[in-house]
Write an enzyme that holds these catalytic residues in place. Sequence first.
Site, PDB file in Angstrom:
ATOM      1  N   ARG A   1       4.543  24.589 -13.274  1.00 10.41           N
ATOM      2  CA  ARG A   1       4.091  23.380 -13.977  1.00 10.41           C
ATOM      3  C   ARG A   1       3.603  22.392 -12.906  1.00 10.41           C
ATOM      4  O   ARG A   1       4.350  22.099 -11.962  1.00 10.41           O
ATOM      5  CB  ARG A   1       5.212  22.764 -14.828  1.00 10.41           C
ATOM      6  CG  ARG A   1       5.577  23.653 -16.030  1.00 10.41           C
ATOM      7  CD  ARG A   1       6.403  22.913 -17.060  1.00 10.41           C
ATOM      8  NE  ARG A   1       5.605  21.985 -17.834  1.00 10.41           N
ATOM      9  CZ  ARG A   1       6.157  21.052 -18.630  1.00 10.41           C
ATOM     10  NH1 ARG A   1       7.476  20.924 -18.713  1.00 10.41           N
ATOM     11  NH2 ARG A   1       5.384  20.240 -19.321  1.00 10.41           N
TER      12      ARG A   1
ATOM     13  N   ASP B   1       7.376  11.600 -14.482  1.00  9.08           N
ATOM     14  CA  ASP B   1       7.215  12.947 -13.902  1.00  9.08           C
ATOM     15  C   ASP B   1       6.688  12.888 -12.480  1.00  9.08           C
ATOM     16  O   ASP B   1       6.821  13.859 -11.722  1.00  9.08           O
ATOM     17  CB  ASP B   1       6.303  13.793 -14.785  1.00  9.08           C
ATOM     18  CG  ASP B   1       7.039  14.167 -16.060  1.00  9.08           C
ATOM     19  OD1 ASP B   1       7.089  13.328 -16.983  1.00  9.08           O
ATOM     20  OD2 ASP B   1       7.626  15.258 -16.104  1.00  9.08           O
TER      21      ASP B   1
ATOM     22  N   ASN C   1       3.713  10.252 -16.897  1.00 11.09           N
ATOM     23  CA  ASN C   1       4.832  10.562 -17.798  1.00 11.09           C
ATOM     24  C   ASN C   1       4.235  11.190 -19.065  1.00 11.09           C
ATOM     25  O   ASN C   1       3.008  11.306 -19.204  1.00 11.09           O
ATOM     26  CB  ASN C   1       5.650   9.309 -18.115  1.00 11.09           C
ATOM     27  CG  ASN C   1       6.991   9.651 -18.767  1.00 11.09           C
ATOM     28  OD1 ASN C   1       7.723  10.520 -18.269  1.00 11.09           O
ATOM     29  ND2 ASN C   1       7.335   9.006 -19.864  1.00 11.09           N
TER      30      ASN C   1
END
Length: 360
Positions: free
Chosen positions: A103, A250, A260
């Site tokens: 990711r 994030d 985010n």
Amino acid sequence: MKWSLRIDRGYNMLINGIEYKSVWWEDGSVCLIDQNLLPFAFQVVKLNDFPQVIKAIRDMTVRGAPAIGAAGAFAMALAVIAAPDDKFRSSIRLAHDQIIAARPTAIDLNNGVSYVYENALRFIPDNGHCRQVAVLAATEFVDRSEHDCRILGAIGEPLIPDGARILTHCNAGALATVDWGTALAVIRVAHRKGKRLFVYVSETRPRLQGARLTAFELQQEGIEHAIITDSAAGYYFWKNEIDLMITGADRICLNGDIANKIGTYDKAVLAKEHKIPFYVAAPQTTFDLACMNGKHIPIEYRSPEEITRFGDCQLSNPDSPAFNPAFDITPARLITAFITSKGIFKPKEAAHLIHKAIEN
Ligand code: MRU
């Protein structure tokens, strides 16, 4: 700002009265609470090799920036343990790159994997030593991440007034971290101190992390809350029924811009318009000191089917395409302060102060 730091050492995340972490190491395996099944079923999955962990990160069995950082650190340890002696260096390099690619947006994944990789590398050609160090480094990284979340909860708690009505987005709870949460750590500590709170939980299309996971965690903790659609936030701001907004992140850049979950930016704009504070709570592993500003953050695009379908059911016009960015960028100027384990900082000073703290 001064605060009196009283850390709740009472208990960790409770699921039906039993203490859990979201990610842990057990007998040479990585254990995860399956977040795709919650809140309808509770299941722990035990993974024995790093490709299984990559799959779990990709399909979001484990999700949330600090939680995937922890899973990635343990995955890297599994890769070092399994690397054959004759191709040790190249195998662990390849595993490092593959795990990080699972990711792209949350920097915690890169930080966790690289921490273990770099520590293990130091002891080549003693590969046995590398393997032992990899497990120790992963455990250290994960413990530090949990510790950070616990501390930032206590540091952020004074920002929450008694009676506060709070908006949060996505899931920034214990499930999304190793334990405690980021935004939810602050809310959790305020609740445990006896403050009366009400949390607006935005459902977080398309994966519904708010409606499924945040609502579940708040209910388990006994915190009053209600789920709203993502587009209902403006209505509650307009009614003056939101006193503050708090999320996790994030990735946090050097200039204080954040990535985010998609839908954070529009809520931050609304908070600014209504003069409501917007706090971002994050452990040190979410800061990316190499990233100058939000334009440099890679945004993950997930499958359009997450939007157009729900399981076997087609939700949208079958022949229309869909775009599915999983994150957005909120500029620093919309953020009131960062809540970290090192204190509460204005966006412009946060990354620099964290950098100094790491160096010391
Ligand atoms: O796609 P996800 O569910 O992994 O995204 C998670 C988030 O965006 C969280 O809000 C973020 O990680 C905050 S901190 C736990």
